[in-house]
Structures are given as C-alpha cells and as structure tokens.
Motif scaffolding. Structure first.
Motif, PDB file in Angstrom:
ATOM      1  N   MET A 161      -3.677-133.818  -8.589  1.00  0.00           N
ATOM      2  CA  MET A 161      -4.570-133.784  -7.429  1.00  0.00           C
ATOM      3  C   MET A 161      -5.985-134.158  -7.865  1.00  0.00           C
ATOM      4  O   MET A 161      -6.501-133.650  -8.863  1.00  0.00           O
ATOM      5  N   LYS A 162      -6.622-135.057  -7.100  1.00  0.00           N
ATOM      6  CA  LYS A 162      -7.997-135.447  -7.380  1.00  0.00           C
ATOM      7  C   LYS A 162      -8.932-134.262  -7.169  1.00  0.00           C
ATOM      8  O   LYS A 162      -8.755-133.478  -6.242  1.00  0.00           O
ATOM      9  N   GLU A 163      -9.947-134.161  -8.025  1.00  0.00           N
ATOM     10  CA  GLU A 163     -10.903-133.064  -7.850  1.00  0.00           C
ATOM     11  C   GLU A 163     -11.700-133.301  -6.578  1.00  0.00           C
ATOM     12  O   GLU A 163     -12.064-134.431  -6.246  1.00  0.00           O
ATOM     13  N   ASN A 164     -11.985-132.223  -5.849  1.00  0.00           N
ATOM     14  CA  ASN A 164     -12.700-132.325  -4.586  1.00  0.00           C
ATOM     15  C   ASN A 164     -13.642-131.141  -4.419  1.00  0.00           C
ATOM     16  O   ASN A 164     -13.693-130.250  -5.266  1.00  0.00           O
ATOM     17  N   PHE A 165     -14.388-131.126  -3.321  1.00  0.00           N
ATOM     18  CA  PHE A 165     -15.417-130.093  -3.133  1.00  0.00           C
ATOM     19  C   PHE A 165     -14.817-128.690  -3.032  1.00  0.00           C
ATOM     20  O   PHE A 165     -15.446-127.704  -3.429  1.00  0.00           O
ATOM     21  N   ILE A 166     -13.585-128.576  -2.522  1.00  0.00           N
ATOM     22  CA  ILE A 166     -12.948-127.265  -2.423  1.00  0.00           C
ATOM     23  C   ILE A 166     -12.629-126.738  -3.821  1.00  0.00           C
ATOM     24  O   ILE A 166     -12.824-125.554  -4.116  1.00  0.00           O
ATOM     25  N   GLU A 167     -12.168-127.628  -4.682  1.00  0.00           N
ATOM     26  CA  GLU A 167     -11.879-127.228  -6.060  1.00  0.00           C
ATOM     27  C   GLU A 167     -13.147-126.777  -6.787  1.00  0.00           C
ATOM     28  O   GLU A 167     -13.104-125.838  -7.597  1.00  0.00           O
ATOM     29  N   LYS A 168     -14.244-127.431  -6.516  1.00  0.00           N
ATOM     30  CA  LYS A 168     -15.512-127.039  -7.142  1.00  0.00           C
ATOM     31  C   LYS A 168     -15.901-125.624  -6.720  1.00  0.00           C
ATOM     32  O   LYS A 168     -16.414-124.839  -7.524  1.00  0.00           O
ATOM     33  N   ILE A 169     -15.637-125.306  -5.442  1.00  0.00           N
ATOM     34  CA  ILE A 169     -15.904-123.951  -4.941  1.00  0.00           C
ATOM     35  C   ILE A 169     -15.010-122.941  -5.653  1.00  0.00           C
ATOM     36  O   ILE A 169     -15.467-121.873  -6.072  1.00  0.00           O
ATOM     37  N   ILE A 170     -13.735-123.293  -5.797  1.00  0.00           N
ATOM     38  CA  ILE A 170     -12.775-122.398  -6.451  1.00  0.00           C
ATOM     39  C   ILE A 170     -13.153-122.167  -7.916  1.00  0.00           C
ATOM     40  O   ILE A 170     -13.117-121.032  -8.412  1.00  0.00           O
ATOM     41  N   LYS A 171     -13.539-123.230  -8.597  1.00  0.00           N
ATOM     42  CA  LYS A 171     -13.949-123.100  -9.995  1.00  0.00           C
ATOM     43  C   LYS A 171     -15.147-122.170 -10.136  1.00  0.00           C
ATOM     44  O   LYS A 171     -15.223-121.362 -11.077  1.00  0.00           O
ATOM     45  N   LYS A 172     -16.069-122.295  -9.209  1.00  0.00           N
ATOM     46  CA  LYS A 172     -17.259-121.438  -9.209  1.00  0.00           C
ATOM     47  C   LYS A 172     -16.862-119.986  -8.955  1.00  0.00           C
ATOM     48  O   LYS A 172     -17.378-119.060  -9.600  1.00  0.00           O
ATOM     49  N   ASP A 173     -15.926-119.785  -7.999  1.00  0.00           N
ATOM     50  CA  ASP A 173     -15.451-118.432  -7.691  1.00  0.00           C
ATOM     51  C   ASP A 173     -14.754-117.804  -8.895  1.00  0.00           C
ATOM     52  O   ASP A 173     -14.925-116.613  -9.176  1.00  0.00           O
TER      53      ASP A 173
END
Length: 542
Positions: free
Chosen positions: A1-13
């Motif tokens: 899966m391509k990295e996207n803005f939702i993944e960035k949020i999850i990584k931060k969480d």
C-alpha cells in the motif's frame, strides 16, 4: 500500500502511544451490492490493519429494515471473499440495539434529546437552509421525564410510524445543518428485521449508531469518505455526551469518481428500475459482481485501488486507469487466438477447393512456455469488415480493390473482385494470394498491414458482447437526471466466428483475440452456444 496522509496520522499516533492497538472497520449498509468505490474503502481499511499488525472488522450497518435485505449481506460477503480478503471479525450493528437504546436514555436524562411530534416534512421545514437559521420545534422544551416516558412508549410500539421521533437537542442555529437537532431514532413497524424480527419497532439512525458501534468495537481509526465530513461534528458530539472513554477518531478521504460511470447505490437502483441494466451484476456497471462477470480479476481491482492512492482531493479517475490494470494482469498468462467478430468472406481464388495448410504459431508471442497451436488456411476465410474498404487508397492500411494486406502468420493477398447481392451488400471478396510471402524475411511483407483472419471450415459460430461506457458524459456526480446521459450503444452484441478448438486455448476462461481485446468466456456458454464477454479492448481496436 502506498503511504498516505492517514498512515502518517497512524504513525504519529503510534509514536505518541506505543500501546495503541490499530483497529479499522468496513461498515457497509446491506441495501445494495458493493461497487469499486467500496473496494477502495475495503483496501484502505484492510491494508492499514495488516500493515500495522492490527485488526479490521466487517460490520453490517443494519439499522434500517425498510431498505435492507439478507440477500445483500450474502452478496457483500461473497464479493469480499472473491476479492481475496479475510476480515478478523464480522459484526452487526443490530447486535448493539440494547446499548444504543441505553445511550439514548442517557442523552434524554442530560436534557440533550427530546421526543418530537413534528412530521418529516415539517422537520425539514423547521431545519432551515444554509442561508436561513432553523427554528425550534414546539416540542423541543418538553421535560426530561416526559421525554423518557414518550420514548419508552415509542419502544413499546404505542405510536404510529411518522408520528414522532427522538431528536438530539443541539442548536437550530448551527452553521452545520446536520447539527440542527438531528433525528436519532425513528419508528419502523411495517418491515421485519432479518435478525431481530419484530422485537424492535424503533431504530437508530446511521449517525447515532455508527459512532457508538465504533466505540463498542474499540475502533482506533474510523476511516470514511469526505461526504461524512460534516457528520464528524455530530460523531464527536454524541461520543462526548454519552460519557465514553477512548473515543475513536474519524478521518476522511476523497470518494472514488470514475469517468462515464456512477457509483451510487441509489442511482444504480434507478438504472435497474428503468431496465437500462439488467441487475446489479450487469457487466456495464462498476459493481464488484459486474466487474467479476465481465472478467476483471481481484488482483487488477486491488492494484487499481492502490495505484489511485488516498488523498483528500476530489478527482475524476480515467476509466483507462482501471483498464490498464486488467491488461497488465492478463497479458503474461493468457493465450492468444484469432477470432472474427464482424465477418466478411474472402475467397482466395488461386487456391484449390480442397486446399489445406497447417501453420504452427505461438500461443503467446513472448512466452514460449505457453506452447504452440495450429491454425489452418483454406480457400475460404473470414476477415473483419473494418479491415476492408471498397475504394482503393494508396496509403490505406486496409484491404481494398487492387490493394494488398498480409494475413497474420500467413500470406499476402490482393483483392481483385467484389461480389454483391441484389441489395448491393458484399457477399464475398475474391483475392489472389502470393505463395512466396509466407516467410517473415520477404521484403514485400514490410509494406503491408497485417490483419487477422479465420478459416470458414475450421470455425464455429460465437457471440461477442462488447461493452462501452454506460454514459455519454464523463462527470455525472452533479447530474440529477442521469437517464438523459445513458449511452444507447453501451452493449453491442456481434455474431462472428472462433476457431473450432478454442476451448483448448482458453486459460481459466480467458483468451486474447488478436487485435481485438481480452475476452472472458460467459459461464452460460456451451460448445454449441458460445458467448464471450469483452473484458477490455486492445488499444487500437475501436
């Protein structure tokens, strides 16, 4: 899966809370079949859960027996299984009906919900518009105990449908219309719920049930499309006021829009009702069942969903993007064969009547392991009508009088004479073949177009279903009367010919007919009644 803005949020969480357990969900309402827009949502939720060692629930939002049906649950499960995905848990909102009811009582006791006797039409009228503030319902200031009493009577079935409902008490002057005292519960008596039967006669709305279901299932990231952006305010308001801890958070991405197509269950139902398409699995629709029937593969659909990415920006995806993925998936594993879908007869007059030449050709021009096949050239053959034009043109790529073409894997022929019937329609074209032109090294070949063909005696009749865009305009999301834009030529059925031994060449129901496209053998086909569905046309075929 391509990295996207939702993944960035999850990584931060995850960085801020290492103990967080990632949990997503796909919550379809069982009031229709899944389409490719749902496939995108499934892909996002499933892939995120898998990537971060989390879980993904399949939850049926079954809170409206007026529209929902058990057959849709069966079809949704079938589609998801076909796509190759396995959910950790299958849930039903109806399982939480008792909890929804208790949370509604909590809101009433807090003075944040009331029983309203306005009818549906008046509720809409009182709500106002974007330019006009709403008005308070005359029943808005009922006392708490009266509201509890009336709500319990609603539950016991003491009121008729439409006579009252439970509404949240928020603000009739809110800039967000959905926050103007939204309906939380309505009465539905006439319809039987496929799970709870007639146990309940009041049912929670989507907005009330959805956020609480997310909380009950401990969903960490509630991912939905941008159309639910305003609903997010209500989502958070409900969770805040029913006093729950560890609230899930909602995040929105842009919904899928594809050229010349619709992805609205309501509009698809309209097409079926007006008999423009046969059913949900019509191959002209971008439903999962329609794509499956047409011949699309799960891999091509999932690759497409990954390729288009996850953003907040609304865009219109070209249908060619989807088509390219199925071409790539089929290209290296499907045999080639020749077929003529719109035939015109050729008589090679300088060949004897009993002439028969066997030619060995590859099943795939680039993959030797797929083996070889035999084709037979005889005196009478068929070519495509589009490969012939009557009047000679010097640079024409078609066969024409006194012009030449190369028969694929065979000889050069030259048209010498045309025979017509009394209606001035061509019955046959008489051609001369040149014996020395079979070799690929012959210099004359380079000057000629190469066309496909099939011997009359070594062919069988076949039907070919050619699918085109269902609509004549690219963007349909803002069109109210979509029926006006339906393409009357979205399905073309041709009657032509395939090789007699075609069934030995088909791999898992797939075949590429050279110069035409990839085709999928219709499941209802027999050896006496063969039908092929066109999955996707090749680039140069019109």
């Amino acid at each position: 899966m391509k990295e996207n803005f939702i993944e960035k949020i999850i990584k931060k969480d995850i960085k801020n809370n290492k103990d967080i357990k990632i949990k997503t969900r796909f919550p379809p309402e069982p009031n229709g079949h899944l389409h490719i827009g749902h496939a995108k949502s499934i892909f996002i939720n499933f892939s995120i859960a898998k990537k971060y060692n989390g879980k993904c629930n399949l939850r049926f939002d079954d809170t409206n027996p007026r529209k929902e049906n058990k057959k849709y649950i069966t079809s949704i499960k079938k589609d998801i299984k076909w796509l190759g995905l396995k959910f950790n848990n299958i849930k039903y909102s109806s399982k939480y009906f008792n909890k929804f009811y208790k949370y509604a009582i909590i809101l009433i006791k807090k003075g944040l919900a009331y029983v309203d006797n306005l009818n549906k039409k008046d509720i809409k009228k009182y709500r106002g518009t974007l330019n006009k503030k709403g008005e308070n319902s005359p029943y808005r200031n009922r006392k708490i105990m009266e509201n509890i009493f009336l709500f319990k009577k609603m539950k016991k079935g003491k009121f008729n449908e439409g006579s009252c409902c439970l509404r949240a008490k928020i603000s009739m002057s809110s800039k967000i219309i959905i926050m103007r005292d939204p309906v939380l519960y309505r009465i539905i008596k006439k319809y039987k719920h496929y799970k709870t039967k007639y146990k309940w006669c009041i049912y929670p709305t989507y907005d009330f049930a959805h956020c609480i279901s997310d909380y009950i299932e401990k969903i960490s990231h509630s991912i939905c499309t941008l159309e639910f952006l305003d609903n997010k305010t209500l989502y958070n308001w409900i969770l805040k006021n029913i006093d729950v801890k560890k609230k899930p958070r909602q995040y929105e991405f842009s919904r899928l829009n594809i050229e010349n197509s619709i992805l609205s269950k309501r509009k698809i139902k309209l097409l079926i009702k007006n008999k423009i398409v046969k059913n949900w699995s019509d191959p002209r629709l971008l439903t999962i069942s329609g794509l499956r029937k047409r011949g699309y593969t799960p891999k091509s659909i999932m690759k497409f969903c990954n390729n288009i990415g996850v953003t907040k920006k609304e865009s219109l995806i070209q249908i060619s993007n989807l088509e390219n993925h199925i071409k790539k998936d089929l290209d290296k594993k499907v045999n080639r064969a020749m077929a003529v879908i719109n035939p015109i007869k050729i008589i090679i007059y300088n060949l004897p009547d009993n002439y028969k030449k066997k030619i060995i050709i590859p099943n795939h021009p680039k993959i030797k392991k797929l083996g070889t096949q035999n084709i037979i050239l005889r005196r009478e053959i068929y070519i495509e009508k589009k490969d012939f034009q009557e009047n000679y043109k010097k640079k024409s790529k078609k066969l024409c009088l006194n012009g030449t073409v190369k028969l694929r894997y065979s000889y050069i022929i030259k048209a010498k004479k045309i025979k017509k019937n009394k209606f001035n329609k061509i019955k046959a074209i008489y051609c001369k073949y040149y014996k020395e032109t079979l070799s690929k090294k012959n210099k004359k070949i380079k000057k000629n177009s190469i066309i496909h063909w099939i011997s009359k005696k070594d062919s069988i009749n076949s039907k070919f279903k050619i699918y085109k865009n269902l609509f004549n305009i690219k963007k349909l999301d803002k069109q109210k009367k979509i029926i006006n834009y339906v393409n009357s030529n979205s399905l073309i059925i041709r009657e032509g010919f395939v090789q007699k031994d075609i069934f030995s060449k088909i791999i898992k129901n797939y075949i590429q007919f050279e110069r035409i496209g990839y085709f999928f053998l219709d499941k209802k086909s027999t050896k006496k009644n063969v039908t092929f569905n066109c999955v996707v046309k090749l680039k140069n075929h019109k």
